[in-house]
Design an enzyme around this catalytic site. Structure first.
Site, mmCIF file in Angstrom:
data_model
loop_
_atom_site.group_PDB
_atom_site.id
_atom_site.type_symbol
_atom_site.label_atom_id
_atom_site.label_comp_id
_atom_site.label_asym_id
_atom_site.label_seq_id
_atom_site.Cartn_x
_atom_site.Cartn_y
_atom_site.Cartn_z
ATOM 1 N N HIS A 171 0.855 -1.186 0.000
ATOM 2 C CA HIS A 171 0.000 0.000 0.000
ATOM 3 C C HIS A 171 0.886 1.228 0.000
ATOM 4 O O HIS A 171 1.941 1.228 0.629
ATOM 5 C CB HIS A 171 -0.921 0.021 1.230
ATOM 6 C CG HIS A 171 -2.061 0.952 1.064
ATOM 7 N ND1 HIS A 171 -1.974 2.288 1.379
ATOM 8 C CD2 HIS A 171 -3.302 0.748 0.566
ATOM 9 C CE1 HIS A 171 -3.128 2.862 1.091
ATOM 10 N NE2 HIS A 171 -3.948 1.964 0.600
ATOM 11 N N ASP A 184 -8.049 -5.253 -0.016
ATOM 12 C CA ASP A 184 -8.547 -5.922 -1.217
ATOM 13 C C ASP A 184 -8.188 -7.396 -1.263
ATOM 14 O O ASP A 184 -8.781 -8.153 -2.031
ATOM 15 C CB ASP A 184 -8.027 -5.208 -2.466
ATOM 16 C CG ASP A 184 -8.813 -3.945 -2.731
ATOM 17 O OD1 ASP A 184 -9.974 -3.893 -2.296
ATOM 18 O OD2 ASP A 184 -8.274 -3.025 -3.357
HETATM 19 N N1 CMC Z 1 4.252 -7.482 -5.119
HETATM 20 C C1 CMC Z 1 5.599 -7.462 -5.273
HETATM 21 N N2 CMC Z 1 6.368 -6.379 -5.091
HETATM 22 C C2 CMC Z 1 5.744 -5.239 -4.736
HETATM 23 C C3 CMC Z 1 4.348 -5.180 -4.534
HETATM 24 C C4 CMC Z 1 3.596 -6.356 -4.739
HETATM 25 N N3 CMC Z 1 2.268 -6.349 -4.578
HETATM 26 N N4 CMC Z 1 4.000 -3.918 -4.181
HETATM 27 C C5 CMC Z 1 5.129 -3.209 -4.149
HETATM 28 N N5 CMC Z 1 6.189 -4.001 -4.472
HETATM 29 C C6 CMC Z 1 7.611 -3.601 -4.485
HETATM 30 C C7 CMC Z 1 7.928 -2.772 -5.715
HETATM 31 O O1 CMC Z 1 8.424 -3.584 -6.776
HETATM 32 C C8 CMC Z 1 8.982 -1.825 -5.195
HETATM 33 O O2 CMC Z 1 10.216 -2.517 -5.164
HETATM 34 P P1 CMC Z 1 11.601 -1.696 -5.379
HETATM 35 O O3 CMC Z 1 11.693 -0.749 -4.226
HETATM 36 O O4 CMC Z 1 12.631 -2.746 -5.352
HETATM 37 O O5 CMC Z 1 11.485 -1.006 -6.706
HETATM 38 C C9 CMC Z 1 8.563 -1.557 -3.751
HETATM 39 O O6 CMC Z 1 7.807 -2.729 -3.370
HETATM 40 C C10 CMC Z 1 7.699 -0.317 -3.582
HETATM 41 O O7 CMC Z 1 6.622 -0.406 -4.504
HETATM 42 P P2 CMC Z 1 5.978 0.854 -5.241
HETATM 43 O O8 CMC Z 1 5.247 0.387 -6.445
HETATM 44 O O9 CMC Z 1 7.026 1.909 -5.421
HETATM 45 O O10 CMC Z 1 4.975 1.340 -4.139
HETATM 46 P P3 CMC Z 1 3.744 2.290 -4.377
HETATM 47 O O11 CMC Z 1 3.492 2.947 -3.071
HETATM 48 O O12 CMC Z 1 3.951 3.170 -5.553
HETATM 49 O O13 CMC Z 1 2.560 1.280 -4.757
HETATM 50 C C11 CMC Z 1 0.763 -0.206 -4.639
HETATM 51 C C12 CMC Z 1 1.608 0.831 -3.891
HETATM 52 C C13 CMC Z 1 -0.480 -0.532 -3.803
HETATM 53 C C14 CMC Z 1 0.286 0.352 -5.975
HETATM 54 C C15 CMC Z 1 1.613 -1.496 -4.842
HETATM 55 O O14 CMC Z 1 2.015 -2.031 -3.600
HETATM 56 C C16 CMC Z 1 0.909 -2.553 -5.669
HETATM 57 O O15 CMC Z 1 0.942 -2.504 -6.901
HETATM 58 N N6 CMC Z 1 0.195 -3.529 -4.987
HETATM 59 C C17 CMC Z 1 -0.590 -4.505 -5.691
HETATM 60 C C18 CMC Z 1 -1.908 -3.875 -6.085
HETATM 61 C C19 CMC Z 1 -2.858 -3.718 -4.903
HETATM 62 O O16 CMC Z 1 -3.051 -4.618 -4.098
HETATM 63 N N7 CMC Z 1 -3.502 -2.526 -4.827
HETATM 64 C C20 CMC Z 1 -4.547 -2.245 -3.823
HETATM 65 C C21 CMC Z 1 -4.175 -1.180 -2.856
HETATM 66 S S1 CMC Z 1 -5.332 -1.146 -1.468
HETATM 67 C C22 CMC Z 1 -6.805 -0.582 -2.155
HETATM 68 C C23 CMC Z 1 -6.788 0.867 -2.450
HETATM 69 O O17 CMC Z 1 -6.555 1.665 -1.529
HETATM 70 O O18 CMC Z 1 -7.015 1.214 -3.623
#
Ligand code: CMC
Length: 430
Positions: free
Chosen positions: A307, A365
């Site tokens: 998240h 989710d």
């Molecule tokens: N699986 C594997 N690796 C992950 C995941 C995941 N689900 N989420 C983040 N990472 C890794 C990512 O590769 C990155 O690694 P590095 O630092 O080595 O580049 C690190 O963790 C940080 O990730 P980010 O994408 O920079 O983090 P963010 O804050 O931009 O993204 C997120 C947050 C929710 C979009 C992301 O965690 C994700 O894509 N999760 C899966 C989708 C999901 O479950 N979304 C629902 C969120 S809750 C409902 C809502 O509020 O909408």
């Protein structure tokens, strides 16, 4: 809210004093509004990781502590004691209602559930397999064509009517989309039922036989709606605020929010979780898929994990996890292979170094889709269910934004990396 200022020294040595504002809780914010005028520079923060876009009284999140509060009330207390309708009143009007206020509000929402019959014609135009989120966004957008007589955004009464219509009619529109997909006749709302009961009967009743509402199903939906009701400046809410900031029609702004919610990184994640579980197939494949999620060269991510804000746990996930167990046990579906797989994947990821180090925990989710599946709601409807809950948050934020005397059109700047100025070249010379 002014505090001592923040001093910024440019490479040339020019000093700028930037005001610092404090909220009631949470980090201070540095007000950079004057920076371009004084220093000729913009700030750069893709994804708005460290940027506050507005002042808001509605919802507070502390991602490190796993705190979520609506109007100051911890979500755990609301989940344990309140109802979605009461929480909606709280979000829209700022205070918990008295018994009389709640009764009137509940009555208003119950008696605004019907759609204009003309609106149902839209569903005849969609393909039988249209995605319900696409239909929801289109039909909510069409509300601006039906209710233009009550759309003076400067009139508080009109803002109330808009808010009530969104909250009351979204379940009816959602159910109509579901019925189109399932080839069944549209079921009209019943105003003697509670919000969640009414939605269940519009989704699952058929004219051929009586439909019995399962109280556990209604309880689970009500809880999910409370947990999804608001989440401060998330992607879809920011979209609603941004679209609304131009003075756009509020129904269109909500339609824009629905479109933003659909993305798999946001509300679309609950649908993506179930698709992912189906793809993984069984527990023997967990190793392989966790390795894929950790592989930088593989775009696969474990959906339902991580998240932007919560870096220890998602408080909504903790609450909904218990409800997922309760629903599955009461409906006798606790031993399905899909649920076994979800639980094992959850445990595996919680103990894995990569997920621990990056603070990736199951989010709301991860569990919501499991509940929806147990209730017989198809995967394509999961994000629609999220949208129904979040609609009140969008509406509360639109109301706050439109009533803000300091409100301005949202208009970010950029770091331009395109070509510098060059002369037009005639086509025969290219
Ligand atoms: N699986 C594997 N690796 C992950 C995941 C995941 N689900 N989420 C983040 N990472 C890794 C990512 O590769 C990155 O690694 P590095 O630092 O080595 O580049 C690190 O963790 C940080 O990730 P980010 O994408 O920079 O983090 P963010 O804050 O931009 O993204 C997120 C947050 C929710 C979009 C992301 O965690 C994700 O894509 N999760 C899966 C989708 C999901 O479950 N979304 C629902 C969120 S809750 C409902 C809502 O509020 O909408």
């Amino acid at each position: 809210m002014n505090k001592e200022s923040f001093r910024l020294i440019s490479p040339g040595g020019t000093e700028t004093e930037l005001p610092v504002h404090s909220g009631t809780v949470g980090p201070d914010v540095v007000d950079i509004g004057s920076l371009y005028k004084s220093q000729g520079v913009f700030t750069y923060d893709p994804g708005f990781v460290a940027t506050g876009s507005c002042v808001s009284d509605i919802t507070y999140i502390d991602g490190e502590q796993g705190i979520l509060m609506y109007r100051g009330y911890p979500v755990e207390q609301l989940a344990a004691n309140s109802s979605f309708i009461e929480v909606s009143y709280l979000l829209l009007y700022g205070e918990l209602p008295t018994a009389d206020e709640l009764q009137k509000f509940d009555h208003t929402i119950r008696t605004h559930t019907m759609l204009n019959e003309g609106m149902l014609n839209f569903f005849k135009g969609f393909r039988y397999d249209a995605h319900p989120m696409a239909m929801l966004s289109a039909v909510v957008g069409s509300m601006s064509a039906y209710y233009h007589d009550t759309l003076d955004s400067s009139d508080p009464v009109h803002r109330d009517i808009f808010s009530h219509r969104i909250l009351a009619k979204l379940p009816t529109i959602a159910a109509a989309a579901f019925k189109l997909n399932s080839g069944q006749p549209f079921i009209y709302p019943r105003n003697d039922l509670t919000y969640s009961e009414n939605l269940l009967q519009m989704l699952f009743a058929v004219p051929a036989e009586p439909y019995e509402i399962d109280p556990i199903a209604a309880e689970a939906l009500d809880l999910l709606f409370i947990l999804h009701a608001d989440h401060e400046q998330n992607c879809s809410t920011s979209t609603v605020r941004m679209a609304g900031s131009s003075g756009a029609n509020p129904y269109s702004a909500i339609a824009a929010g629905i479109s933003a919610l659909w993305g798999p990184a946001h509300g679309g994640a609950n649908e993506a979780v179930l698709k992912m579980l189906e793809e993984i197939g069984d527990t023997s494949q967990i190793d392989k898929y966790v390795a894929k999620a950790k592989d930088k060269n593989d775009p696969f991510r474990l959906m339902g994990f991580g998240h932007r804000v919560y870096k220890n746990f998602d408080p909504r996930a903790t609450i909904i996890r218990d409800m997922a167990h309760k629903v599955l046990e009461k409906l006798g579906r606790a031993d399905t292979p899909m649920f076994d797989l979800a639980l094992e994947l959850e445990q595996f990821a919680l103990q894995d170094d990569y997920f621990i180090e990056k603070k990736l925990y199951p989010n709301v989710d991860f569990y919501s889709g499991i509940i929806y599946r147990a209730l017989g709601i198809p995967t394509s409807m999961f994000t629609v269910m999220f949208a129904i809950g979040r609609s009140v948050g969008w509406t509360a934020h639109w109301r706050e934004m439109i009533a803000d005397p300091n409100g301005r059109i949202s208009r970010p700047r950029q770091l331009y990396t395109g070509s510098p100025a060059r002369d037009y070249v005639a086509i025969e010379k290219r």
